[in-house]
Design a protein around this motif. Structure first.
Motif, PDB file in Angstrom:
ATOM      1  N   LEU A   1    -104.999   8.390  -8.060  1.00 16.24           N
ATOM      2  CA  LEU A   1    -104.175   9.402  -8.128  1.00 16.24           C
ATOM      3  C   LEU A   1    -103.339   9.658  -9.499  1.00 16.24           C
ATOM      4  CD1 LEU A   1    -102.189   9.217  -4.747  1.00 16.24           C
ATOM      5  CD2 LEU A   1    -104.148  10.599  -5.192  1.00 16.24           C
ATOM      6  N   LEU A   2    -103.425  10.719 -10.099  1.00 14.73           N
ATOM      7  CA  LEU A   2    -102.808  11.345 -11.151  1.00 14.73           C
ATOM      8  C   LEU A   2    -101.290  12.016 -10.734  1.00 14.73           C
ATOM      9  CD1 LEU A   2    -105.181  11.810 -14.038  1.00 14.73           C
ATOM     10  CD2 LEU A   2    -103.994   9.700 -13.721  1.00 14.73           C
ATOM     11  N   ILE A   3    -100.381  11.655 -10.731  1.00 14.47           N
ATOM     12  CA  ILE A   3     -99.220  12.278  -9.824  1.00 14.47           C
ATOM     13  C   ILE A   3     -98.428  13.251 -10.979  1.00 14.47           C
ATOM     14  CG2 ILE A   3     -97.243  11.930  -8.531  1.00 14.47           C
ATOM     15  CD1 ILE A   3     -98.657   8.907  -8.033  1.00 14.47           C
ATOM     16  N   LYS A   4     -98.523  14.578 -10.684  1.00 15.12           N
ATOM     17  CA  LYS A   4     -97.933  15.182 -11.687  1.00 15.12           C
ATOM     18  C   LYS A   4     -96.510  15.819 -11.252  1.00 15.12           C
ATOM     19  CE  LYS A   4    -102.318  16.768 -13.206  1.00 15.12           C
ATOM     20  NZ  LYS A   4    -103.472  17.741 -13.531  1.00 15.12           N
ATOM     21  N   GLU A   5     -96.132  15.559 -10.254  1.00 16.61           N
ATOM     22  CA  GLU A   5     -94.515  16.221  -9.858  1.00 16.61           C
ATOM     23  C   GLU A   5     -93.803  15.046  -8.935  1.00 16.61           C
ATOM     24  OE1 GLU A   5     -93.491  19.124 -10.393  1.00 16.61           O
ATOM     25  OE2 GLU A   5     -95.050  19.635 -11.470  1.00 16.61           O
ATOM     26  N   PRO A   6     -92.732  14.966  -9.091  1.00 17.74           N
ATOM     27  CA  PRO A   6     -91.800  14.068  -8.278  1.00 17.74           C
ATOM     28  C   PRO A   6     -92.295  14.126  -6.691  1.00 17.74           C
ATOM     29  CG  PRO A   6     -90.349  15.182  -9.716  1.00 17.74           C
ATOM     30  CD  PRO A   6     -91.782  15.949  -9.789  1.00 17.74           C
ATOM     31  N   SER A   7     -92.427  13.114  -6.003  1.00 16.09           N
ATOM     32  CA  SER A   7     -92.769  12.471  -4.950  1.00 16.09           C
ATOM     33  C   SER A   7     -92.273  11.420  -4.174  1.00 16.09           C
ATOM     34  CB  SER A   7     -94.401  12.558  -5.001  1.00 16.09           C
ATOM     35  OG  SER A   7     -94.792  11.842  -5.758  1.00 16.09           O
TER      36      SER A   7
ATOM     37  N   GLN B   1     -90.903   4.656  -1.972  1.00 16.08           N
ATOM     38  CA  GLN B   1     -90.341   4.745  -3.268  1.00 16.08           C
ATOM     39  C   GLN B   1     -90.423   6.078  -3.705  1.00 16.08           C
ATOM     40  OE1 GLN B   1     -92.609   2.587  -6.257  1.00 16.08           O
ATOM     41  NE2 GLN B   1     -94.196   2.115  -4.715  1.00 16.08           N
ATOM     42  N   ARG B   2     -89.239   6.573  -4.654  1.00 15.30           N
ATOM     43  CA  ARG B   2     -89.550   7.928  -5.189  1.00 15.30           C
ATOM     44  C   ARG B   2     -90.385   7.722  -6.305  1.00 15.30           C
ATOM     45  NH1 ARG B   2     -88.049  10.243  -9.625  1.00 15.30           N
ATOM     46  NH2 ARG B   2     -87.623  12.656  -9.728  1.00 15.30           N
ATOM     47  N   VAL B   3     -91.275   8.561  -6.699  1.00 15.88           N
ATOM     48  CA  VAL B   3     -92.304   8.354  -7.605  1.00 15.88           C
ATOM     49  C   VAL B   3     -91.917   9.653  -8.680  1.00 15.88           C
ATOM     50  CG1 VAL B   3     -94.725   8.459  -8.526  1.00 15.88           C
ATOM     51  CG2 VAL B   3     -93.741   7.239  -6.110  1.00 15.88           C
TER      52      VAL B   3
END
Length: 135
Positions: free
Chosen positions: A30-36, A45-47
């Protein structure tokens, strides 16, 4: 490596939840583009935006939007036993990493997704080369 499915710039609303309590049975990048919010092996955990994770096939995970929406690029894939051993031994699996060059990696995922769905003559060779460049 054999890609099973791939997606570029998928956007989900705040109610989106992806839950795999037994893992997916294949690798997931996964390339995570928004806080999650991610829960990996039972640890929440907050990412932050511009992060990356590579899930092992058997890793339990859950993730969701922290705010109003969630956006990512994603790729499900299988590997040979030798490639799987290298991935697991690398220490890269099941850990969230910051990504400094998200735009470049995301563009590669875009190109890979295009080639994955293409039926042009050399799309498999092109996809294989993009995948090598990505990793």
């Amino acid at each position: 490596m054999e890609i099973g499915a791939i997606g570029y710039n998928y956007r989900h609303d705040k109610d989106f939840v992806m839950d795999s309590p037994n893992g997916t049975g294949c690798y997931l990048l996964l390339l995570i583009k928004e806080p999650s919010i991610f829960t990996i092996n039972g640890v929440e955990q907050r990412v932050p935006e511009n992060s990356m994770v590579l899930f092992s096939p058997e890793t339990p995970y859950n993730y969701r939007a922290e705010g109003d929406f969630y956006v990512d690029d994603w790729m499900y894939f299988n590997v040979t036993p030798e490639e799987g051993k290298k991935l697991k031994d690398s220490g890269l699996c099941d850990v969230i990493y910051p990504v400094m060059n998200m735009e470049e990696l995301s563009q590669l995922m875009r190109f890979m997704a295009f080639e994955f769905h293409s039926r042009d003559l050399y799309h498999e060779n092109i996809l294989e080369n993009y995948t090598r460049i990505f990793f």
